[in-house]
Motif scaffolding. Structure first.
Motif, PDB file in Angstrom:
ATOM      1  N   GLN A 160       0.838  -1.208   0.000  1.00 50.93           N
ATOM      2  CA  GLN A 160       0.000   0.000   0.000  1.00 50.93           C
ATOM      3  C   GLN A 160       0.867   1.251   0.000  1.00 50.93           C
ATOM      4  O   GLN A 160       0.577   2.211  -0.710  1.00 50.93           O
ATOM      5  N   TRP A 161       1.918   1.241   0.814  1.00 50.98           N
ATOM      6  CA  TRP A 161       2.797   2.401   0.890  1.00 50.98           C
ATOM      7  C   TRP A 161       3.476   2.637  -0.458  1.00 50.98           C
ATOM      8  O   TRP A 161       3.526   3.760  -0.948  1.00 50.98           O
ATOM      9  N   LEU A 162       3.986   1.584  -1.069  1.00 53.64           N
ATOM     10  CA  LEU A 162       4.635   1.714  -2.370  1.00 53.64           C
ATOM     11  C   LEU A 162       3.642   2.153  -3.446  1.00 53.64           C
ATOM     12  O   LEU A 162       3.985   2.934  -4.331  1.00 53.64           O
ATOM     13  N   SER A 163       2.420   1.656  -3.350  1.00 51.98           N
ATOM     14  CA  SER A 163       1.397   2.000  -4.343  1.00 51.98           C
ATOM     15  C   SER A 163       1.057   3.480  -4.326  1.00 51.98           C
ATOM     16  O   SER A 163       0.618   4.032  -5.341  1.00 51.98           O
ATOM     17  N   SER A 164       1.266   4.130  -3.188  1.00 55.58           N
ATOM     18  CA  SER A 164       0.969   5.563  -3.106  1.00 55.58           C
ATOM     19  C   SER A 164       1.855   6.366  -4.053  1.00 55.58           C
ATOM     20  O   SER A 164       1.514   7.483  -4.424  1.00 55.58           O
ATOM     21  N   TYR A 165       2.971   5.794  -4.459  1.00 54.54           N
ATOM     22  CA  TYR A 165       3.861   6.471  -5.390  1.00 54.54           C
ATOM     23  C   TYR A 165       3.559   6.128  -6.852  1.00 54.54           C
ATOM     24  O   TYR A 165       4.163   6.698  -7.761  1.00 54.54           O
ATOM     25  N   GLU A 166       2.638   5.227  -7.083  1.00 59.83           N
ATOM     26  CA  GLU A 166       2.306   4.816  -8.445  1.00 59.83           C
ATOM     27  C   GLU A 166       1.810   6.001  -9.275  1.00 59.83           C
ATOM     28  O   GLU A 166       2.216   6.175 -10.425  1.00 59.83           O
ATOM     29  N   HIS A 167       0.953   6.826  -8.694  1.00 53.97           N
ATOM     30  CA  HIS A 167       0.416   7.994  -9.403  1.00 53.97           C
ATOM     31  C   HIS A 167       1.562   8.928  -9.803  1.00 53.97           C
ATOM     32  O   HIS A 167       1.618   9.416 -10.932  1.00 53.97           O
ATOM     33  N   PHE A 168       2.487   9.158  -8.882  1.00 58.22           N
ATOM     34  CA  PHE A 168       3.627  10.031  -9.163  1.00 58.22           C
ATOM     35  C   PHE A 168       4.434   9.502 -10.341  1.00 58.22           C
ATOM     36  O   PHE A 168       4.721  10.231 -11.297  1.00 58.22           O
ATOM     37  N   TRP A 169       4.822   8.223 -10.284  1.00 58.12           N
ATOM     38  CA  TRP A 169       5.675   7.663 -11.335  1.00 58.12           C
ATOM     39  C   TRP A 169       4.934   7.544 -12.659  1.00 58.12           C
ATOM     40  O   TRP A 169       5.527   7.761 -13.716  1.00 58.12           O
ATOM     41  N   THR A 170       3.651   7.236 -12.607  1.00 53.98           N
ATOM     42  CA  THR A 170       2.871   7.171 -13.843  1.00 53.98           C
ATOM     43  C   THR A 170       2.848   8.538 -14.511  1.00 53.98           C
ATOM     44  O   THR A 170       3.042   8.654 -15.725  1.00 53.98           O
ATOM     45  N   GLY A 171       2.643   9.570 -13.716  1.00 54.72           N
ATOM     46  CA  GLY A 171       2.649  10.938 -14.248  1.00 54.72           C
ATOM     47  C   GLY A 171       3.988  11.311 -14.844  1.00 54.72           C
ATOM     48  O   GLY A 171       4.068  11.915 -15.926  1.00 54.72           O
TER      49      GLY A 171
ATOM     50  N   LEU B  37       6.280   9.282 -16.036  1.00 52.98           N
ATOM     51  CA  LEU B  37       6.496   8.504 -17.263  1.00 52.98           C
ATOM     52  C   LEU B  37       5.645   9.031 -18.414  1.00 52.98           C
ATOM     53  O   LEU B  37       6.083   9.020 -19.569  1.00 52.98           O
ATOM     54  N   ASP B  38       4.435   9.510 -18.096  1.00 55.99           N
ATOM     55  CA  ASP B  38       3.589  10.110 -19.136  1.00 55.99           C
ATOM     56  C   ASP B  38       4.252  11.364 -19.711  1.00 55.99           C
ATOM     57  O   ASP B  38       4.236  11.582 -20.922  1.00 55.99           O
ATOM     58  N   VAL B  39       4.851  12.188 -18.851  1.00 55.12           N
ATOM     59  CA  VAL B  39       5.555  13.392 -19.303  1.00 55.12           C
ATOM     60  C   VAL B  39       6.731  13.000 -20.185  1.00 55.12           C
ATOM     61  O   VAL B  39       6.952  13.583 -21.256  1.00 55.12           O
ATOM     62  N   LEU B  40       7.493  12.003 -19.756  1.00 55.95           N
ATOM     63  CA  LEU B  40       8.629  11.532 -20.543  1.00 55.95           C
ATOM     64  C   LEU B  40       8.170  11.033 -21.914  1.00 55.95           C
ATOM     65  O   LEU B  40       8.785  11.345 -22.938  1.00 55.95           O
TER      66      LEU B  40
END
Length: 119
Positions: free
Chosen positions: A85-96, A98-101
């Motif tokens: 759950q804690w790691l998943s909280s960063y999923e939105h950040f990394w997805t965003g 990667l989308d920018v990249l």
């Protein structure tokens, strides 16, 4: 409550921070193992293996049962859900990110293609 959750996560991530302990957990995911069986692939003493197993027990990731002279260990994956759950909280950040990249790379490719067409 937050401090207790932080302490639990600290304990779990400490346990997962060692390659030997991660391998032991992987081995236990396939079924119950004795301390000797967990020690064998690492060419370590039973005492050294027991120290690693104790760290996993403190984190709640392993349950040990003593049958006669044999100590049998079994995986308890429940605490991993909190870490997940804690790691998943960063999923939105990394997805965003990667989308920018991806947008930048596509724009670069398009600019490069336009330059070749204009030559």
């Amino acid at each position: 409550m937050v401090e207790q959750t932080d302490m639990i996560l600290d304990t779990i991530f400490h346990a997962l921070g060692d390659r030997t302990r991660r391998q032991m957990l992987f081995d236990l995911s396939k079924g119950e193992r004795s301390v000797g069986e967990l020690a064998e692939p690492h060419a370590m003493s039973l005492a050294a293996a027991s120290k690693h197993i104790k760290v996993l027990e403190v984190a709640g990731l392993v349950r040990r049962e003593i049958r006669g002279r044999t100590h049998l260990c079994r995986l308890d994956p429940t605490p991993l859900s909190g870490a997940h759950q804690w790691l998943s909280s960063y999923e939105h950040f990394w997805t965003g990110r990667l989308d920018v990249l991806e947008r930048l790379l596509r724009a670069e490719d398009a600019a490069s293609a336009n330059n070749k067409d204009g030559e």
